[in-house]
Scaffold this motif. Structure first.
Motif, PDB file in Angstrom:
ATOM      1  N   ALA A  37       0.820  -1.218   0.000  1.00 57.50           N
ATOM      2  CA  ALA A  37       0.000   0.000   0.000  1.00 57.50           C
ATOM      3  C   ALA A  37       0.851   1.264   0.000  1.00 57.50           C
ATOM      4  O   ALA A  37       0.309   2.371  -0.109  1.00 57.50           O
ATOM      5  N   GLY A  38       2.172   1.106   0.125  1.00 58.53           N
ATOM      6  CA  GLY A  38       3.073   2.251   0.048  1.00 58.53           C
ATOM      7  C   GLY A  38       3.597   2.763   1.363  1.00 58.53           C
ATOM      8  O   GLY A  38       4.364   3.738   1.390  1.00 58.53           O
ATOM      9  N   ALA A  39       3.214   2.133   2.496  1.00 59.19           N
ATOM     10  CA  ALA A  39       3.681   2.598   3.803  1.00 59.19           C
ATOM     11  C   ALA A  39       5.166   2.307   3.985  1.00 59.19           C
ATOM     12  O   ALA A  39       5.700   1.339   3.431  1.00 59.19           O
ATOM     13  N   GLN A  40       5.808   3.148   4.760  1.00 59.15           N
ATOM     14  CA  GLN A  40       7.157   2.829   5.239  1.00 59.15           C
ATOM     15  C   GLN A  40       6.985   1.910   6.447  1.00 59.15           C
ATOM     16  O   GLN A  40       6.279   2.261   7.387  1.00 59.15           O
ATOM     17  N   VAL A  41       7.612   0.747   6.393  1.00 60.21           N
ATOM     18  CA  VAL A  41       7.387  -0.251   7.433  1.00 60.21           C
ATOM     19  C   VAL A  41       8.716  -0.731   8.006  1.00 60.21           C
ATOM     20  O   VAL A  41       9.590  -1.194   7.258  1.00 60.21           O
ATOM     21  N   ALA A  42       8.871  -0.610   9.321  1.00 60.50           N
ATOM     22  CA  ALA A  42       9.991  -1.215  10.034  1.00 60.50           C
ATOM     23  C   ALA A  42       9.525  -2.561  10.558  1.00 60.50           C
ATOM     24  O   ALA A  42       8.516  -2.649  11.251  1.00 60.50           O
ATOM     25  N   LEU A  43      10.248  -3.611  10.206  1.00 61.03           N
ATOM     26  CA  LEU A  43       9.872  -4.971  10.561  1.00 61.03           C
ATOM     27  C   LEU A  43      10.775  -5.462  11.687  1.00 61.03           C
ATOM     28  O   LEU A  43      12.000  -5.470  11.545  1.00 61.03           O
ATOM     29  N   SER A  44      10.164  -5.882  12.794  1.00 59.53           N
ATOM     30  CA  SER A  44      10.942  -6.342  13.943  1.00 59.53           C
ATOM     31  C   SER A  44      10.512  -7.731  14.384  1.00 59.53           C
ATOM     32  O   SER A  44       9.326  -8.065  14.392  1.00 59.53           O
ATOM     33  N   ALA A  45      11.505  -8.528  14.734  1.00 58.77           N
ATOM     34  CA  ALA A  45      11.363  -9.857  15.316  1.00 58.77           C
ATOM     35  C   ALA A  45      12.794 -10.334  15.546  1.00 58.77           C
ATOM     36  O   ALA A  45      13.755  -9.578  15.348  1.00 58.77           O
ATOM     37  N   ARG A  46      12.959 -11.584  15.935  1.00 62.87           N
ATOM     38  CA  ARG A  46      14.306 -12.087  16.213  1.00 62.87           C
ATOM     39  C   ARG A  46      15.013 -12.624  14.974  1.00 62.87           C
ATOM     40  O   ARG A  46      16.227 -12.572  14.888  1.00 62.87           O
ATOM     41  N   ALA A  61      11.199  -0.375   3.261  1.00 65.37           N
ATOM     42  CA  ALA A  61      11.168  -1.289   4.407  1.00 65.37           C
ATOM     43  C   ALA A  61      12.468  -1.184   5.176  1.00 65.37           C
ATOM     44  O   ALA A  61      13.526  -0.922   4.609  1.00 65.37           O
ATOM     45  N   LEU A  62      12.386  -1.379   6.471  1.00 68.61           N
ATOM     46  CA  LEU A  62      13.557  -1.397   7.341  1.00 68.61           C
ATOM     47  C   LEU A  62      13.495  -2.652   8.202  1.00 68.61           C
ATOM     48  O   LEU A  62      12.499  -2.881   8.889  1.00 68.61           O
ATOM     49  N   VAL A  63      14.526  -3.460   8.146  1.00 67.02           N
ATOM     50  CA  VAL A  63      14.618  -4.638   8.999  1.00 67.02           C
ATOM     51  C   VAL A  63      15.304  -4.228  10.296  1.00 67.02           C
ATOM     52  O   VAL A  63      16.466  -3.807  10.293  1.00 67.02           O
ATOM     53  N   ALA A  64      14.585  -4.319  11.393  1.00 68.11           N
ATOM     54  CA  ALA A  64      15.093  -3.909  12.710  1.00 68.11           C
ATOM     55  C   ALA A  64      14.967  -5.097  13.654  1.00 68.11           C
ATOM     56  O   ALA A  64      13.992  -5.233  14.390  1.00 68.11           O
ATOM     57  N   THR A  65      15.974  -5.961  13.617  1.00 62.81           N
ATOM     58  CA  THR A  65      15.923  -7.217  14.358  1.00 62.81           C
ATOM     59  C   THR A  65      16.247  -7.004  15.830  1.00 62.81           C
ATOM     60  O   THR A  65      17.211  -6.318  16.169  1.00 62.81           O
ATOM     61  N   PHE A  66      15.433  -7.588  16.714  1.00 62.52           N
ATOM     62  CA  PHE A  66      15.769  -7.627  18.134  1.00 62.52           C
ATOM     63  C   PHE A  66      14.826  -8.561  18.862  1.00 62.52           C
ATOM     64  O   PHE A  66      13.787  -8.964  18.330  1.00 62.52           O
ATOM     65  N   ASP A  67      15.215  -8.912  20.089  1.00 66.22           N
ATOM     66  CA  ASP A  67      14.400  -9.772  20.941  1.00 66.22           C
ATOM     67  C   ASP A  67      13.491  -8.874  21.767  1.00 66.22           C
ATOM     68  O   ASP A  67      13.966  -8.127  22.635  1.00 66.22           O
ATOM     69  N   ILE A  68      12.190  -8.949  21.537  1.00 67.08           N
ATOM     70  CA  ILE A  68      11.275  -7.989  22.155  1.00 67.08           C
ATOM     71  C   ILE A  68      11.129  -8.177  23.657  1.00 67.08           C
ATOM     72  O   ILE A  68      10.616  -7.286  24.340  1.00 67.08           O
ATOM     73  N   VAL A  69      11.577  -9.305  24.204  1.00 61.05           N
ATOM     74  CA  VAL A  69      11.498  -9.471  25.655  1.00 61.05           C
ATOM     75  C   VAL A  69      12.710  -8.869  26.356  1.00 61.05           C
ATOM     76  O   VAL A  69      12.746  -8.805  27.584  1.00 61.05           O
ATOM     77  N   ASN A  70      13.676  -8.401  25.573  1.00 59.75           N
ATOM     78  CA  ASN A  70      14.842  -7.737  26.131  1.00 59.75           C
ATOM     79  C   ASN A  70      14.558  -6.239  26.195  1.00 59.75           C
ATOM     80  O   ASN A  70      14.648  -5.533  25.185  1.00 59.75           O
ATOM     81  N   SER A  72      16.117  -3.679  27.241  1.00 63.13           N
ATOM     82  CA  SER A  72      17.184  -2.734  26.906  1.00 63.13           C
ATOM     83  C   SER A  72      17.342  -2.522  25.408  1.00 63.13           C
ATOM     84  O   SER A  72      17.962  -1.542  24.984  1.00 63.13           O
ATOM     85  N   ASP A  73      16.788  -3.412  24.571  1.00 62.67           N
ATOM     86  CA  ASP A  73      16.940  -3.283  23.116  1.00 62.67           C
ATOM     87  C   ASP A  73      15.919  -2.334  22.496  1.00 62.67           C
ATOM     88  O   ASP A  73      16.119  -1.859  21.369  1.00 62.67           O
ATOM     89  N   TRP A  74      14.839  -2.079  23.194  1.00 66.45           N
ATOM     90  CA  TRP A  74      13.768  -1.308  22.587  1.00 66.45           C
ATOM     91  C   TRP A  74      14.177   0.108  22.194  1.00 66.45           C
ATOM     92  O   TRP A  74      13.895   0.552  21.079  1.00 66.45           O
ATOM     93  N   GLN A  75      14.816   0.829  23.081  1.00 63.54           N
ATOM     94  CA  GLN A  75      15.183   2.214  22.786  1.00 63.54           C
ATOM     95  C   GLN A  75      16.148   2.301  21.611  1.00 63.54           C
ATOM     96  O   GLN A  75      16.036   3.200  20.769  1.00 63.54           O
ATOM     97  N   GLN A  76      17.096   1.375  21.527  1.00 62.94           N
ATOM     98  CA  GLN A  76      18.053   1.391  20.424  1.00 62.94           C
ATOM     99  C   GLN A  76      17.353   1.172  19.090  1.00 62.94           C
ATOM    100  O   GLN A  76      17.615   1.876  18.112  1.00 62.94           O
ATOM    101  N   ARG A  77      16.444   0.193  19.039  1.00 61.11           N
ATOM    102  CA  ARG A  77      15.738  -0.068  17.785  1.00 61.11           C
ATOM    103  C   ARG A  77      14.801   1.084  17.440  1.00 61.11           C
ATOM    104  O   ARG A  77      14.672   1.460  16.273  1.00 61.11           O
ATOM    105  N   TYR A  78      14.165   1.669  18.432  1.00 61.61           N
ATOM    106  CA  TYR A  78      13.287   2.818  18.175  1.00 61.61           C
ATOM    107  C   TYR A  78      14.101   3.986  17.609  1.00 61.61           C
ATOM    108  O   TYR A  78      13.661   4.666  16.666  1.00 61.61           O
ATOM    109  N   HIS A  79      15.288   4.191  18.147  1.00 60.13           N
ATOM    110  CA  HIS A  79      16.162   5.253  17.635  1.00 60.13           C
ATOM    111  C   HIS A  79      16.517   4.990  16.173  1.00 60.13           C
ATOM    112  O   HIS A  79      16.524   5.926  15.349  1.00 60.13           O
ATOM    113  N   GLU A  80      16.794   3.744  15.829  1.00 58.93           N
ATOM    114  CA  GLU A  80      17.128   3.403  14.443  1.00 58.93           C
ATOM    115  C   GLU A  80      15.941   3.658  13.511  1.00 58.93           C
ATOM    116  O   GLU A  80      16.110   4.181  12.396  1.00 58.93           O
ATOM    117  N   VAL A  81      14.751   3.275  13.965  1.00 57.65           N
ATOM    118  CA  VAL A  81      13.563   3.492  13.144  1.00 57.65           C
ATOM    119  C   VAL A  81      13.330   4.981  12.929  1.00 57.65           C
ATOM    120  O   VAL A  81      13.041   5.436  11.812  1.00 57.65           O
TER     121      VAL A  81
END
Length: 260
Positions: A37-46, A61-70, A72-81
């Motif tokens: 549909a044309g959206a910019q999408v950041a895709l996250s999973a392990r 598209a942006l691949v932003a891999t991380f373990d969502i139960v960690n 400490s990883d959330w802020q870093q991935r959010y910054h990248e997005v």
């Protein structure tokens, strides 16, 4: 006239979406639906390989891999997005863990992991993105719960209560955040063909493909719905079951839903 509870999301090429749990099942199909549909999408999973396959080298598209139960990883991935897209307009919480089990099969470690994935990660994600959304007075939060959260269904001993909690959470988020300009979308799918439902050894009524689920979700978001539930021939039956007196509800559940 139908007055939607949320803003209608129709300008997908202008949307910056962060999709949590995008490597398989509904999340992967929804990522592809929104990218198309044309959206910019950041895709996250392990699993980076699965995410790359879903993104299919799409330039938006942006691949932003991380373990969502960690946590400490959330802020870093959010910054990248935010560095790539300039911000997040819509976050979709679609990650889930599920193990079919009866109450006498509960594992403490297994239950803790399921709750961490299905519920704890959503709270961490909210703490990550909400400050910026609230500061600008816009943005959307989509939470994929399940019809398993409507009533206490057999085999969903941990999964069901975690999804019931997400339904409750979405309702209170709407009350809190809608007056402040944010949208909250509650997504309650029925049975969908995914690696999670493949664990079931019983007949699943009204089973849908992930692609059909993704189309229903996008349609609901575009309509500005609060609750997006599908397929309705199944979800409406469960909604009716939820309103029955316990004596009648338990009798029907034992007759039709409890495996022998």
């Amino acid at each position: 006239m139908n007055f939607p509870l949320n803003a209608r999301i129709t300008d997908w090429p202008q949307q910056r979406v962060w999709l949590i749990g995008a490597s398989s099942g509904i999340g992967a199909a929804l990522a592809q639906e929104l990218l198309a549909a044309g959206a910019q999408v950041a895709l996250s999973a392990r699993r980076v390989e699965r995410l790359q396959a879903v993104a299919a080298a799409a330039s938006h598209a942006l691949v932003a891999t991380f373990d969502i139960v960690n946590q400490s990883d959330w802020q870093q991935r959010y910054h990248e997005v935010c560095q790539r897209f300039g911000g997040v307009d819509l976050i979709v919480f679609c990650a889930a863990d599920y193990h079919p089990e009866r109450s006498w099969q509960i594992s403490a470690d297994g239950a803790a992991h399921t709750l961490a994935v299905n519920l704890g990660s959503v709270y961490t994600g909210l703490a990550t993105v909400l400050p910026d959304m609230l500061a600008r007075g816009s943005g959307g939060i989509a939470i994929v719960a399940s019809v398993a959260g409507y009533i206490g269904l057999p085999n969903a001993t941990v999964y069901g209560p975690s999804k019931a909690a997400l339904i409750n959470l979405a309702e209170l988020l709407y009350a809190d955040l809608h007056p402040r300009g944010l949208g909250v979308y509650l997504i309650n799918p029925g049975f969908v063909q995914t690696p999670l439902t493949a664990k079931n050894d019983f007949t699943m009524p009204a089973l849908q493909t992930p692609q059909a689920a993704a189309q229903a979700i996008r349609k609901g978001l575009s309509a500005g719905a609060f609750e997006i539930h599908f397929p309705r021939r199944f979800t409406l039956a469960l909604k009716l079951l939820r309103w029955l007196p316990y004596r009648l509800r338990f009798a029907l559940m034992t007759h039709f839903l409890v495996p022998t």
